[in-house]
Design a protein around this motif. Structure first.
Motif, PDB file in Angstrom:
ATOM      1  N   ARG A 198       0.834  -1.216   0.000  1.00 36.45           N
ATOM      2  CA  ARG A 198       0.000   0.000   0.000  1.00 36.45           C
ATOM      3  C   ARG A 198       0.862   1.256   0.000  1.00 36.45           C
ATOM      4  N   LEU A 199       1.960   1.222   0.757  1.00 39.37           N
ATOM      5  CA  LEU A 199       2.872   2.377   0.740  1.00 39.37           C
ATOM      6  C   LEU A 199       3.500   2.532  -0.647  1.00 39.37           C
ATOM      7  N   ASP A 200       3.841   1.420  -1.285  1.00 35.66           N
ATOM      8  CA  ASP A 200       4.385   1.497  -2.652  1.00 35.66           C
ATOM      9  C   ASP A 200       3.351   2.109  -3.605  1.00 35.66           C
ATOM     10  N   ALA A 201       2.090   1.748  -3.427  1.00 36.23           N
ATOM     11  CA  ALA A 201       1.029   2.323  -4.284  1.00 36.23           C
ATOM     12  C   ALA A 201       0.939   3.830  -4.076  1.00 36.23           C
ATOM     13  N   LEU A 202       1.074   4.270  -2.822  1.00 34.27           N
ATOM     14  CA  LEU A 202       1.082   5.710  -2.545  1.00 34.27           C
ATOM     15  C   LEU A 202       2.283   6.372  -3.231  1.00 34.27           C
ATOM     16  N   MET A 203       3.446   5.719  -3.155  1.00 33.35           N
ATOM     17  CA  MET A 203       4.644   6.270  -3.809  1.00 33.35           C
ATOM     18  C   MET A 203       4.415   6.405  -5.314  1.00 33.35           C
ATOM     19  N   ALA A 204       3.774   5.389  -5.908  1.00 33.89           N
ATOM     20  CA  ALA A 204       3.531   5.412  -7.358  1.00 33.89           C
ATOM     21  C   ALA A 204       2.706   6.646  -7.733  1.00 33.89           C
ATOM     22  N   ILE A 205       1.690   6.965  -6.932  1.00 38.10           N
ATOM     23  CA  ILE A 205       0.879   8.166  -7.190  1.00 38.10           C
ATOM     24  C   ILE A 205       1.760   9.407  -7.055  1.00 38.10           C
ATOM     25  N   MET A 206       2.588   9.432  -6.021  1.00 39.63           N
ATOM     26  CA  MET A 206       3.401  10.618  -5.716  1.00 39.63           C
ATOM     27  C   MET A 206       4.519  10.868  -6.738  1.00 39.63           C
ATOM     28  N   ARG A 231      10.046   8.478  -6.344  1.00 43.25           N
ATOM     29  CA  ARG A 231      10.754   7.699  -7.379  1.00 43.25           C
ATOM     30  C   ARG A 231      11.929   6.943  -6.755  1.00 43.25           C
ATOM     31  N   ASN A 232      12.655   7.629  -5.852  1.00 42.14           N
ATOM     32  CA  ASN A 232      13.797   6.986  -5.187  1.00 42.14           C
ATOM     33  C   ASN A 232      13.357   5.744  -4.405  1.00 42.14           C
ATOM     34  N   VAL A 233      12.221   5.853  -3.728  1.00 38.29           N
ATOM     35  CA  VAL A 233      11.733   4.705  -2.939  1.00 38.29           C
ATOM     36  C   VAL A 233      11.473   3.517  -3.867  1.00 38.29           C
ATOM     37  N   LEU A 234      10.773   3.757  -4.971  1.00 42.13           N
ATOM     38  CA  LEU A 234      10.413   2.649  -5.871  1.00 42.13           C
ATOM     39  C   LEU A 234      11.648   2.100  -6.591  1.00 42.13           C
ATOM     40  N   GLN A 235      12.557   3.015  -6.974  1.00 47.02           N
ATOM     41  CA  GLN A 235      13.765   2.542  -7.665  1.00 47.02           C
ATOM     42  C   GLN A 235      14.660   1.716  -6.741  1.00 47.02           C
ATOM     43  N   ALA A 236      14.562   1.959  -5.458  1.00 48.85           N
ATOM     44  CA  ALA A 236      15.357   1.188  -4.480  1.00 48.85           C
ATOM     45  C   ALA A 236      14.711  -0.167  -4.171  1.00 48.85           C
ATOM     46  N   GLY A 238      11.261  -0.518  -3.547  1.00 51.16           N
ATOM     47  CA  GLY A 238      10.012  -0.366  -2.789  1.00 51.16           C
ATOM     48  C   GLY A 238      10.270  -0.404  -1.289  1.00 51.16           C
ATOM     49  N   VAL A 239       9.186  -0.186  -0.540  1.00 59.42           N
ATOM     50  CA  VAL A 239       9.282  -0.025   0.911  1.00 59.42           C
ATOM     51  C   VAL A 239       9.756  -1.307   1.607  1.00 59.42           C
ATOM     52  N   ALA A 240       9.478  -2.467   1.005  1.00 62.00           N
ATOM     53  CA  ALA A 240       9.878  -3.739   1.636  1.00 62.00           C
ATOM     54  C   ALA A 240      11.395  -3.928   1.605  1.00 62.00           C
ATOM     55  N   HIS A 241      12.082  -3.198   0.722  1.00 61.02           N
ATOM     56  CA  HIS A 241      13.538  -3.313   0.615  1.00 61.02           C
ATOM     57  C   HIS A 241      14.190  -2.331   1.599  1.00 61.02           C
ATOM     58  N   PRO A 242      15.269  -2.730   2.301  1.00 54.85           N
ATOM     59  CA  PRO A 242      15.887  -1.807   3.277  1.00 54.85           C
ATOM     60  C   PRO A 242      16.270  -0.449   2.676  1.00 54.85           C
ATOM     61  N   HIS A 243      16.754  -0.434   1.432  1.00 51.53           N
ATOM     62  CA  HIS A 243      17.111   0.845   0.814  1.00 51.53           C
ATOM     63  C   HIS A 243      15.866   1.680   0.507  1.00 51.53           C
ATOM     64  N   GLY A 244      14.789   1.017   0.120  1.00 56.89           N
ATOM     65  CA  GLY A 244      13.522   1.717  -0.144  1.00 56.89           C
ATOM     66  C   GLY A 244      12.966   2.293   1.156  1.00 56.89           C
ATOM     67  N   TRP A 245      13.069   1.529   2.215  1.00 55.68           N
ATOM     68  CA  TRP A 245      12.593   1.970   3.544  1.00 55.68           C
ATOM     69  C   TRP A 245      13.373   3.218   3.978  1.00 55.68           C
ATOM     70  N   GLN A 246      14.687   3.191   3.744  1.00 55.36           N
ATOM     71  CA  GLN A 246      15.536   4.337   4.083  1.00 55.36           C
ATOM     72  C   GLN A 246      15.139   5.568   3.250  1.00 55.36           C
ATOM     73  N   ALA A 247      14.884   5.332   1.940  1.00 55.98           N
ATOM     74  CA  ALA A 247      14.489   6.447   1.055  1.00 55.98           C
ATOM     75  C   ALA A 247      13.150   7.046   1.507  1.00 55.98           C
ATOM     76  N   LEU A 248      12.254   6.194   2.023  1.00 56.03           N
ATOM     77  CA  LEU A 248      10.964   6.681   2.530  1.00 56.03           C
ATOM     78  C   LEU A 248      11.176   7.564   3.768  1.00 56.03           C
ATOM     79  N   ALA A 249      12.067   7.133   4.651  1.00 58.91           N
ATOM     80  CA  ALA A 249      12.368   7.932   5.863  1.00 58.91           C
ATOM     81  C   ALA A 249      12.984   9.277   5.458  1.00 58.91           C
ATOM     82  N   ASP A 250      13.853   9.271   4.444  1.00 59.90           N
ATOM     83  CA  ASP A 250      14.459  10.526   3.961  1.00 59.90           C
ATOM     84  C   ASP A 250      13.373  11.463   3.428  1.00 59.90           C
TER      85      ASP A 250
END
Ligand code: COD
Ligand code: ATP
Length: 285
Positions: A198-206, A231-236, A238-250
């Motif tokens: 669901r967070l990834d879906a929100l990122m896709a809209i954003m 875009r950074n979150v999804l390219q990393a 998504g949120v399930a990936h540690p790098h995507g999670w970090q990009a979301l926090a940023d």
């Protein structure tokens, strides 16, 4: 025999209204969302809380029910457009009464209201493509009774020459159909949690929305920060990936620093979850 359509309309309208309210509650509780109200707190908002969002969502159930009942198996015409315009504005008043005058869900009433009406027009079910296309036809019709107010959203669409909430609906919700629903399904297939999907879906809209909430509060810098960060979150991965999670926090930190909150994207996520609920039986309540 003659009573059957009415019974179906009442049961169906009740189910649709509860599904719409539940989608608003699911969106509000989903965490961590950048800048938005969520289970952690108020995000960039000083006048909103999760409790207020939930109270607002519940206050809207009768509005969604009335929208569904009035739209049941009706064709798209100006008379129906005027009826749902009136019900939508009454819903805004219900919301304002429930929240003590705070705008918790104006954009959400618009998007979900049109979609609830559209499903009802189709007799309570249908593919997402048909539902959004029907909602678009409604949104394209004039609503003569609408007050001529110059809202924040309208001001932002003029100033920055971008589409806003009206255009998103008139174009059959491209951010839901082309971005959010496909991302939701793709992230689920990758096997992460439902929250991550669901967070990834929100990122896709954003990644793409011209969110007039963000533009009003933080201008083009805010909009660009939102799009690049998502875009950074999804390219990393998504949120399930540690790098995507970090990009979301940023991104969350950056949005808070700019006082930016993607309220339009949140509305469209709630609408995505509503359509998903209609077409995914195990989520039905
Ligand atoms: C069309 C609406 C949303 C007004 O839009 P406008 O941009 O002028 O106003 P406002 O700034 O008050 O609200 C816009 C809201 O839409 C959301 N939003 C912002 N950007 C976008 C976007 N690009 N796409 C979708 N939603 C967005 C945000 O939540 C924002 O707060 C609505 O309030 C309206 O006119 N309703 C009339 C009642 C009606 O006809 N209802 C029928 C269906 S119930
Ligand atoms: N979880 C959420 N957190 C914050 N806003 C949300 C959330 N979900 C949906 N929204 C949408 O965001 C909009 C509220 O945004 P905002 O507070 O920026 O609007 P405003 O009242 O026009 O502006 P301001 O608060 O700056 O005066 C609502 O219309 C609502 O539909």
């Amino acid at each position: 025999m003659k009573l059957l359509p009415r019974i179906e309309a009442e049961g169906g309208a009740d189910w649709l209204a509860r599904a719409a309210t539940q989608s608003l509650i699911d969106e509000a509780r989903l965490s961590p969302k950048p800048g938005l109200v969520d289970s952690r707190g108020n995000g960039a908002h000083h006048d909103l809380t999760l409790e207020l969002m939930e109270r607002s969502a519940h206050s809207l159930t009768p509005t969604f029910q009335a929208l569904a009942q009035q739209s049941w198996l009706r064709p798209v015409d100006v008379a129906l457009r005027q009826t749902i315009g009136r019900l939508g504005r009454e819903g805004e008043q219900q919301m304002m009464a429930a929240t003590g005058g705070v705008n918790t869900h104006r954009g959400a009433i618009w998007a979900l209201g049109l979609l609830v009406s559209a499903v009802a027009m189709l007799g309570g079910s249908g593919p997402a493509e048909e539902i959004t296309a029907t909602a678009a036809k409604l949104a394209q019709l004039p609503d003569e009774a609408a007050p001529k107010v110059f809202s924040k959203g309208l001001r932002a669409t003029h100033r920055y020459r971008v589409p806003g909430a009206r255009e998103e609906a008139q174009q059959a919700f491209p951010h839901i159909m082309k971005l959010a629903l496909p991302q939701l399904q793709q992230s689920r297939q990758r096997g992460g949690s439902e929250t991550a999907a669901r967070l990834d879906a929100l990122m896709a809209i954003m990644t793409s929305l011209s969110d007039t909430c963000v533009l009003s509060r933080a201008g083009l810098e805010g909009l660009e920060t939102m799009r690049t960060g998502a875009r950074n979150v999804l390219q990393a991965g998504g949120v399930a990936h540690p790098h995507g999670w970090q990009a979301l926090a940023d991104l969350d930190r950056q949005m808070l620093a700019l006082n930016a909150s993607p309220g339009g994207a949140a509305d469209l996520l709630a609408a995505t979850l509503f359509l998903d609920r209609l077409t995914t039986p195990y989520l039905a309540n």
